[in-house]
Design a protein around this motif. Structure first.
Motif, PDB file in Angstrom:
ATOM      1  N   GLY A  90      -1.185  -7.572  -0.334  1.00 13.58           N
ATOM      2  CA  GLY A  90      -1.200  -7.779  -1.297  1.00 13.58           C
ATOM      3  C   GLY A  90      -0.469  -5.795  -2.819  1.00 13.58           C
ATOM      4  N   SER A  92      -0.102  -4.329  -0.989  1.00 15.21           N
ATOM      5  CA  SER A  92       0.851  -2.811   0.200  1.00 15.21           C
ATOM      6  C   SER A  92       2.422  -3.847  -0.145  1.00 15.21           C
ATOM      7  N   MET A  93       2.584  -4.861  -0.622  1.00 14.62           N
ATOM      8  CA  MET A  93       3.304  -5.877  -0.552  1.00 14.62           C
ATOM      9  C   MET A  93       4.141  -5.778  -1.846  1.00 14.62           C
ATOM     10  N   LEU A  94       3.688  -5.547  -3.218  1.00 11.56           N
ATOM     11  CA  LEU A  94       4.279  -5.693  -4.354  1.00 11.56           C
ATOM     12  C   LEU A  94       5.144  -4.925  -4.246  1.00 11.56           C
TER      13      LEU A  94
END
Lengths: 236, 105
Positions: A90, A92-94
């Motif tokens: 999560g 890293s994917m913000l």
């Protein structure tokens, strides 16, 4: 491009990335379904559990816990520990999941190891809609897993399982994605820290807790590097 | 377990999993500026994650007998070597997997 063309183009770009996962998930999903079948559960169980939990290793453990005394708090915490690695995905994917509209909640819900790894490392071709590409990667992967688990639950041990070793496709996938990541990064501190700390923690604290233990240490390494960088930045 | 207890058990697993996936997005929502530390942490982590996932795949190795670790390590090295050389994702995965299957059967 019409919305239909946008979707079709993203779908065609996503499918090839998911093919290794089709092999891996169909096989592992089948194994999970067969395991549930042999534990005496109706196929509805693996079907719904793979659809709603959608986290492979947790599903196997919950299958086991369903056969023991009722302990909801225990289930909650063991699942939390096993799946703690998702917190890193999560973080890293913000940015990458930003501006994906109504697809965002599903992208997050379906963020398994494989979908995260592909959506993070894939070079999405120009002219392909990012949101739809990531949506199809996530949805295809989940459909493979649910499909495999359901079939395994339906047909149980009548399915020949002499395809021994096909599960290695997931290991090979992560090795390849790890190398792709090594090629993209400017320095390898993070990868080295992850590899070394994970091995050391696996040896010290064992299988159940080594992932959260490694995560804490990786954040510690990052904090030290970040502090030092800030200090040197201040001096200039 | 009764059917209700089973539903609660599965629901707890769903809740815990959903929590691990949604928490970062709830703490750092898209409409607000994410702190610099978290932004940089997010770009630092993937290297460590990928390495961790590879170790995770190898966590069940059994060093008690050669068949417990030799096939997985050889097939892994071949996959990595082939990918470093040819840089073809599907070729590396296919050759590595077929080799592993040949070694264990």
């Amino acid at each position: 491009m019409t919305p239909h063309q946008v979707r079709w183009r993203a779908f065609k770009a996503a499918v090839p990335y998911t093919l290794p996962i089709l092999a891996g998930f169909a096989f592992l999903g089948l194994t999970y379904g067969i395991y549930m079948h042999q534990s005496g559960f109706n196929f509805i169980y693996p079907m719904l559990m793979s659809l709603t939990i959608f986290a492979g290793s947790a599903e196997f453990i919950v299958a086991n816990l369903l056969l023991q005394a009722f302990n909801p708090v225990g289930v909650f915490f063991i699942t939390l520990i096993i799946n703690s690695r998702h917190l890193f995905y999560g973080l890293s994917m913000l940015d990458r999941y930003r501006h994906t509209g109504w697809k965002k909640p599903y992208l997050i819900f379906g963020m398994c190891d494989e979908s995260f790894s592909i959506n993070y490392t894939a070079t999405i071709p120009d002219g392909v809609d990012r949101g739809w590409f990531m949506f199809f990667v996530t949805a295809l992967n989940q459909s493979y897993w649910v499909g495999g688990a359901t079939l395994g639950g339906l047909f149980g041990s009548t399915i020949p399982t002499h395809i021994k070793g096909l599960g290695f496709v997931m290991t090979a996938l992560f090795i390849v994605l790890c190398i792709n990541q090594l090629r993209h990064e400017s320095n390898h501190l993070s990868s080295k820290a992850g590899a070394i700390l994970a091995i050391v923690m696996l040896l010290i604290v064992g299988q159940t807790y080594f992932i959260p233990a490694t995560m804490i240490l990786v954040i510690l390494v990052f904090t030290i590097v970040y502090r030092q960088k800030e200090l040197t930045d201040d001096h200039h | 377990m009764t059917i209700i207890e089973q539903i609660i058990t599965v629901s707890m697993a769903v809740l815990a999993t959903v929590l691990t996936r949604f928490l970062p997005f709830l703490i750092f929502p898209g409409n607000r500026q994410t702190p610099r530390f978290i932004q940089q942490l997010g770009t630092f982590l993937p290297g460590a994650i990928m390495a961790m996932l590879v170790v995770y795949c190898y966590k069940d190795l059994n060093f008690g007998t050669p068949s417990g670790y030799v096939p997985a390590i050889i097939a892994g090295l071949v996959t990595a070597g082939l990918h470093l050389w040819k840089n073809n994702m599907f070729l590396s995965i296919a050759v590595g997997t077929v080799l592993y299957m040949a070694l264990v059967n």
